[in-house]
Design a protein around this motif. Sequence first.
Motif, mmCIF file in Angstrom:
data_model
loop_
_atom_site.group_PDB
_atom_site.id
_atom_site.type_symbol
_atom_site.label_atom_id
_atom_site.label_comp_id
_atom_site.label_asym_id
_atom_site.label_seq_id
_atom_site.Cartn_x
_atom_site.Cartn_y
_atom_site.Cartn_z
ATOM 1 N N ARG A 43 37.396 -6.002 -47.972
ATOM 2 C CA ARG A 43 35.970 -5.979 -47.609
ATOM 3 C C ARG A 43 35.230 -7.242 -48.054
ATOM 4 O O ARG A 43 34.069 -7.209 -48.455
ATOM 5 N N TYR A 160 29.316 1.016 -47.556
ATOM 6 C CA TYR A 160 29.806 -0.120 -46.783
ATOM 7 C C TYR A 160 29.907 0.307 -45.329
ATOM 8 O O TYR A 160 30.439 1.384 -45.019
ATOM 9 N N GLU A 162 31.123 -0.936 -41.399
ATOM 10 C CA GLU A 162 32.018 -1.905 -40.779
ATOM 11 C C GLU A 162 32.156 -1.659 -39.280
ATOM 12 O O GLU A 162 32.246 -0.522 -38.830
ATOM 13 N N THR A 164 34.620 -2.992 -36.033
ATOM 14 C CA THR A 164 35.826 -3.732 -35.675
ATOM 15 C C THR A 164 35.973 -3.768 -34.160
ATOM 16 O O THR A 164 35.693 -2.786 -33.470
ATOM 17 N N THR A 177 36.187 -8.369 -37.295
ATOM 18 C CA THR A 177 35.537 -7.399 -38.178
ATOM 19 C C THR A 177 34.267 -7.970 -38.764
ATOM 20 O O THR A 177 34.226 -9.138 -39.179
ATOM 21 N N GLY A 179 31.422 -6.613 -41.696
ATOM 22 C CA GLY A 179 31.105 -5.557 -42.656
ATOM 23 C C GLY A 179 29.900 -5.919 -43.492
ATOM 24 O O GLY A 179 29.679 -7.090 -43.817
#
Length: 239
Positions: A43, A160, A162, A164, A177, A179
């Motif tokens: 991350r 978090y 994210e 993708t 990605t 994040g």
Amino acid sequence: MKKIVLFAMLFAVGTAAVAQEEETKAKVETTIKADFVNQYIWRGLDLGSVAVQPTLGVGYKGLSLTAWGSYGLTNKDDVKEFDLTLAYTNGKFNVGIIDYWFSEGLDPDARYFKYGAHGTNHIFEANVGYDFGPVALQWFTNFAGNDGLNKKGKRAYSSYFEATVPFSLFKVDWTATAGLVPYASTLYATTGFAVTNISLRATKDIKITDSFSLPIFGQVTGNPCTQKAYLVFGFTLQP
């Protein structure tokens, strides 16, 4: 006549048992593999140098239990990690709970079976996600264990988010990605909303023999929050 009937019954039972066993085998999925990486980036955070990262998992009808770890190969000071993930997938929707354990944390003796709220090295995280096809979204939130702290010095419930995007280009599988951490957390070294992970990963199977291929991958990761960038290379061994 009775012997013939008995034999026929035993044959039928045996056939049914074999069919049921074959059906069960077809539905139960097992994962055994190991990744080898030149550095462990998670991350957008640097968690160690050269490492082996084994995976062992079983899945049945969308429900899965997976064990994953990371162990440094060149630096004895790298933190060891052992995670357990219980997940459920239904179509494009998924939900799960992750138990992270690190060899460093609130317990100086690094005991795995110590779960005290103020003395454990475990972090417990819940996640929910949905795969829309062109893009997959995931949200993660820590709800117990050795979580980070917010600006007031209290549990941050570190989170978090994210996104993708998978795609293929030049006969290579790619994943982009992005994040971010939505608010302050010492776990992610953020003081508020921050983008911590911008990555591009490429994966390609290299054919070794007619029955064995070696997946290799390369990844470029940038962390705008810490202003750090990383280049990761690795390969996967899987029977």
